[in-house]
Design an enzyme around this catalytic site. Structure first.
Site, PDB file in Angstrom:
ATOM      1  CG  ASP A  46      -0.213  -0.026   2.538  1.00 27.53           C
ATOM      2  OD1 ASP A  46       0.792  -0.756   2.650  1.00 27.53           O
ATOM      3  OD2 ASP A  46      -0.630   0.669   3.479  1.00 27.53           O
ATOM      4  CD  GLU A 102       4.164   0.435   6.830  1.00 22.54           C
ATOM      5  OE1 GLU A 102       4.997   0.734   7.713  1.00 22.54           O
ATOM      6  OE2 GLU A 102       3.703   1.296   6.043  1.00 22.54           O
TER       7      GLU A 102
END
Length: 488
Positions: A78, A145
């Site tokens: 991400d 994350e």
């Protein structure tokens, strides 16, 4: 396809360009994950997805290197979605537009996603390039994350076989990381107590824009202004000097980014407008002097607005503004063991006015659990005195340094052999996933390194082209020099 595909190392930059073309903000990694899994299966690699959405891709050792220690090469899928106020970019639909700016690559009006997209591209390039020599290899790609470390929290024991983890989520060429801060989110709510707009009041919109923002861990010690803290100060001063009523306020978009913009919708008597404008102009000059050389483009604007349907009760307004003014923000404590390293910090990241409540979110970081909890209790005390509900979630541990780490020693020696200097060994004041990995795989020997990335978590994000080349050279050489397993 963009111009960055002409850069070297070509394979890495080609993968990064592809990543930019597939939207993947936190919580929306599914399309990118599917593309990676399909690509890996086409290459006949072993691909597995765990229950939280992480990918594990295995590649057999290069011939003759079957007995080397197994390596886990790790990145997260991400990226942080931040755009300039005038950008129409939709991070769930629109591709990132990378471009070459001299020695750097940046994006047009948005975050670039070099954090951790360059590391992710490097992982894919290793899988794709059969000229890269390595022992048994696993690539671990985690989800979410940036907004909660969901992937790291959900990592299951027994899924991975390797002994060494190479984390690619650091952001300074010439530095090697052997530890990181832990953290916890503070989620704060106050019920919205509404009243009618007082008779004779008119509405204005107070906006703070033009701040640098940045990463709430890496940049927190640099004295950058927080739009949320400035807004709290201005609202306090306006309330002291005149009869203002607060209808709503908003600031920041992510708990792990220093707030770049904030605004409030106010009402006040027509006779008080000139006084308010004078006060805002006074603070504009004060902030320009106070943050000179750090935040040089702060803008304060007070403009007419449509009359809101309601305003906050005087009691809620008083309690909310006081709590935001008193809310801890910035560096709380420096490490006594590591010179120049932040021990504990906190970021007043998000303020939102919703239909039934005002919501505030802070991210608290510390190298120790005790330090993290101390700042958390301080934050809770401030808001609970104001009548707010304060709840904590997403707590994650720090990664405690191991001065005897064999992989650290190998990386230091390899860096010196390649570039003629030993890198600086550091502990990063940010939440790498390594601390959570260590809780599940305590035997792993871990190190983190990466290219120079500046302005992460803001539209100013950029990655240094030559540093990417050096990062790739270092990664390839380290993989080639991983020692044989003790179990041989």
């Amino acid at each position: 396809m963009s111009e960055i595909r002409s850069l070297s190392p070509a394979l890495l930059w080609q993968f990064f360009d592809t990543l930019c073309s597939i939207p993947h903000p936190s919580g929306h990694e599914a399309a990118l994950r599917q593309w990676i899994a399909d690509w890996a299966r086409e290459r006949e690699l072993d691909v597995r997805q765990d229950r939280v959405g992480n990918l594990v891709i295995r590649k057999a050792a290069t011939a003759g290197m079957e007995h080397r220690k197994g390596v886990i090469l790790q990145a997260h899928m991400d990226m942080v979605p931040q755009a300039n106020a005038d950008s129409p970019h939709d991070f769930t639909r629109d591709p990132i537009q990378p471009w070459i700016d001299g020695d750097w690559v940046r994006a047009r009006g948005t975050t670039l996603g070099a954090d951790n997209g360059i590391g992710l591209a490097a992982c894919l390039a290793v899988l794709a390039d059969d000229k890269v020599q390595h022992g048994p290899l696993e690539v671990l790609l985690t989800v979410d994350e940036e907004s909660g470390m969901t992937g790291a929290f959900g990592l299951e024991p027994g899924l991975l076989r390797g002994e060494i983890l190479l984390n690619t989520d650091s952001e300074q060429d010439g530095d090697v990381y052997m530890g990181c801060a832990g953290g916890v989110d503070a989620n704060i709510t106050l019920p919205y107590e509404a009243e009618p707009v007082p008779t004779g009041h008119q509405a204005v919109r107070l906006a703070i824009t033009g701040l640098r923002g940045g990463h709430s861990g890496i940049n927190i010690h640099q004295g950058r202004a927080s739009a949320n803290k400035l807004l709290a100060e201005l609202l306090h001063q306006l309330g002291q000097s005149g009869d203002i009523r607060l209808a709503e306020l908003h600031g920041g978009t992510l708990r792990n980014a220093i707030a770049r913009e904030a605004w409030a919708l106010l009402t006040l008597p027509a006779a008080g407008l000139a006084r308010a404008q004078d006060l805002i102009e006074s603070y504009r000059r004060q902030y320009a002097a106070e943050f000179a050389g750090v935040d040089d483009f702060i803008r304060l604007e007070l403009e007419p607005a449509g009359l809101p349907p309601r305003v906050m009760s005087p009691d809620l307004q008083r309690r909310l503004v006081a709590a935001l003014l008193a809310c801890p923000h910035g560096v709380m404590e420096m490490s006594r063991a590591l010179a120049g390293v932040v021990q504990s910090s906190t970021n007043l990241g998000v303020i939102k006015t919703e239909a039934e409540q005002v919501y505030v979110q802070c991210l608290i970081r510390s190298l120790s659990d005790a330090g993290r909890d101390r700042v958390a209790e301080m934050t809770a005390a401030v808001f609970r005195l104001a009548g707010a509900d304060c709840r904590f979630d997403g707590a994650y541990p720090g990664w405690q340094p191991d001065p005897d780490s064999p992989i650290m020693r190998l990386l230091l020696d390899t860096h010196e052999a390649l570039f003629g200097v030993q890198p600086a060994v550091k502990v990063i004041h940010a939440g790498l996933e390594c601390g959570l990995f260590k809780a599940v795989y305590p035997e792993w020997d871990m190190v983190s390194f990466g290219p120079t990335i500046q302005g992460a978590h803001s539209p100013d994000e950029r990655v240094h082209i030559e540093a990417v080349s050096r990062f790739w050279q270092l990664l390839v050489r380290v993989l080639r020099q991983i020692p044989e397993s003790d179990g041989r």
